[in-house]
Write an enzyme that holds these catalytic residues in place. Structure first.
Site, mmCIF file in Angstrom:
data_model
loop_
_atom_site.group_PDB
_atom_site.id
_atom_site.type_symbol
_atom_site.label_atom_id
_atom_site.label_comp_id
_atom_site.label_asym_id
_atom_site.label_seq_id
_atom_site.Cartn_x
_atom_site.Cartn_y
_atom_site.Cartn_z
ATOM 1 N N SER A 224 0.795 -1.228 0.000
ATOM 2 C CA SER A 224 0.000 0.000 0.000
ATOM 3 C C SER A 224 0.826 1.276 0.000
ATOM 4 O O SER A 224 0.347 2.312 -0.436
ATOM 5 C CB SER A 224 -0.950 0.000 1.193
ATOM 6 O OG SER A 224 -0.234 -0.176 2.392
ATOM 7 N N HIS A 252 -5.377 -3.655 -2.520
ATOM 8 C CA HIS A 252 -5.108 -2.682 -3.582
ATOM 9 C C HIS A 252 -4.970 -3.348 -4.954
ATOM 10 O O HIS A 252 -4.659 -2.667 -5.934
ATOM 11 C CB HIS A 252 -3.824 -1.900 -3.277
ATOM 12 C CG HIS A 252 -3.938 -1.057 -2.051
ATOM 13 N ND1 HIS A 252 -4.409 0.229 -2.050
ATOM 14 C CD2 HIS A 252 -3.660 -1.355 -0.753
ATOM 15 C CE1 HIS A 252 -4.404 0.712 -0.825
ATOM 16 N NE2 HIS A 252 -3.953 -0.240 -0.009
ATOM 17 N N LYS A 283 -11.592 0.446 -1.022
ATOM 18 C CA LYS A 283 -10.739 1.034 -2.062
ATOM 19 C C LYS A 283 -11.550 1.064 -3.382
ATOM 20 O O LYS A 283 -12.434 1.900 -3.501
ATOM 21 C CB LYS A 283 -9.447 0.233 -2.205
ATOM 22 C CG LYS A 283 -8.929 -0.256 -0.835
ATOM 23 C CD LYS A 283 -7.708 0.400 -0.358
ATOM 24 C CE LYS A 283 -7.289 -0.101 1.003
ATOM 25 N NZ LYS A 283 -7.355 0.892 2.044
#
Ligand SMILES: Cc1ncc(COP(=O)(O)O)c(C=O)c1O
Length: 437
Positions: A224, A252, A283
């Site tokens: 990240s 991610h 996200k």
């Protein structure tokens, strides 16, 4: 800093980098700001709070970067201090948080089921909405079963801590997310941290524990902060050689990599080799919540054993329905993903061309590594004043003297936004001697 200056922007831009750092350092001990604050003896458990002054010092200098109050959001912009700024501090990679279909689905669920579940999934908080989302995720990721949890943090923490038994060993990349660290820390089993993405070191660690029956390799697929991608083919090979289970955290990777954003697992065509897939809704899916997917028997165990799942209230109806709609959009409409990839390639080339070192991959996280914490906070404030809202990562999030400005990009950024961002980084980077003239 001049004695009468109240903010770093009042420092003349021609002042050289070393000068700025030394001026800031005189006022604030950046390198040690994160260290345990010694409490005054005899003042009890709260004495450390009384003497914890680092945030105030940074505020006094006008370079405090945290908890900025967002008054509104629109596309790539956020409103802060009554001013619209371009955000490069977001994980809303596909720009789905404000999609009208996501909002409509969330609103309908709110009307039908109310504001919350007021209880654990285990007892009274499982709605038909949760089961639908679990089925959709399993189908999307080609997994037997999925458990929707209240955050991605809890998905990692709960899954790892209930699987890692007393005699088991976890092998965890040193750059893994804090939730993986926490899961390992509270589990009865042992954790070995291997050097970031270093397959030789991972093999060395596995070899040292080859007599252990229960081994699990745990890795973020996309890290990240650095935006690095894990060496998944290498990990899978070692897992086979040493008979270890593999857990990936695709926080991610989901929505970003692979066909239809299925993640690094799909990008490398390793779906069948990965045992446990953890993800988050905070996200690309634009909301909040987390999940874990895998074989039905394993999920059934986690469902009945993970404290972070059982002893907390269920994800609220509006969030579940919003995520279900976002997942459907992500699966059916690939133009956002295409735009995200175009933007990522454009910004990375732009940074490279003006002299910043960037990762050459498809990940829309672009850390601008500065090193010195004072200089990083200072640059961040200059960017903010120039209309760019970025995140900073300072110790202990990154090792001391590895401070960075973490920028991230979405499908919502326009070319104009990206050019503005590059111009700003070029201007201040040159002035501060971070990039060549
Ligand atoms: C790699 C990684 N894993 C897990 C999480 C936790 O996700 P959540 O925000 O859903 O708790 C994050 C969020 O910062 C993350 O970056």
């Amino acid at each position: 800093m001049p004695a009468n200056a109240s903010s770093p922007t009042e420092v003349a831009p021609h002042i050289k980098r070393e000068k700025i750092i030394s001026l800031l350092k005189k006022k604030f001990d950046f390198e040690n700001a994160h260290l345990r604050v010694p409490g005054k003896k005899g003042n009890g458990i709260l004495s450390k709070c009384q003497s914890y002054d680092a945030p105030n010092q940074a505020k006094d200098l006008g370079i405090y970067p945290f908890f900025r109050e967002i008054q509104g959001t629109e596309g790539s912009k956020v409103r802060i201090d009554d001013k619209d700024v371009i955000s490069v501090s977001t994980n809303n990679y596909l720009g789905l948080t404000k999609d009208s279909r996501v909002i409509a689905a969330a609103r309908a669920a709110l009307e039908k089921f109310g504001a919350g579940c007021t209880g654990s999934r285990f007892l009274n908080g499982t709605l038909s909405l949760h089961k639908t989302l679990e089925r959709d995720l399993s189908a999307f990721l080609n997994r037997e079963d999925t458990i929707v949890m209240s955050t991605g943090f809890q998905a990692n923490q709960g899954t790892i801590s209930c699987l890692l038994g007393r005699k088991d060993v976890a092998f965890s990349d040193r750059e893994n997310h804090a939730s993986i660290y926490e899961g390992c820390a509270i589990a009865p089993g042992k954790t070995v941290r291997y050097r970031h993405n270093d397959m030789d070191h991972l093999e060395y660690c596995l070899k040292k524990h080859s007599g252990v029956d229960g081994k699990i390799i745990i890795t973020d697929t996309v890290f990240s902060m650095s935006g690095d991608i894990a060496n998944l083919p290498g990990i899978v090979k070692l897992a086979k050689d040493y008979r270890a289970t593999v857990l990936v955290d695709e926080a991610h990777g989901l929505g970003v990599l692979g066909d239809r954003g299925k993640g690094l697992t799909t990008y490398y065509d390793l779906e069948k080799e990965i045992d446990i897939y953890v993800g988050t809704f905070s996200k690309s899916l634009g909301s909040i919540g987390g999940f874990v997917s895998g074989d039905a028997r394993v999920m059934e165990y986690i469902r009945h054993k993970a404290s972070a799942f059982i002893f907390t209230a269920a994800l609220p109806p509006a969030s579940v329905a919003g995520v279900t709609a976002a997942l459907d959009i992500m699966n059916r409409e690939t133009e956002r993903l295409d735009r995200l990839r175009d933007n990522t390639a454009y910004i990375k080339k732009g940074f490279f061309d003006i002299g910043y070192q960037v990762n050459n991959n498809q990940v829309p996280i672009v850390p601008i590594k500065i090193g010195d914490e004072a200089l990083t906070l200072f640059l961040n404030q200059l960017l903010f004043n120039d209309g760019i809202f970025a995140s900073v990562a300072v110790s202990p999030v990154v090792p001391p003297l590895n401070a960075m400005i973490r920028t991230s990009y979405t499908a919502s950024h326009t070319r104009e936004d990206l050019d503005r961002i590059l111009a700003s980084f070029q201007k201040f980077g040159t002035e501060l001697g971070i990039i060549p003239q």
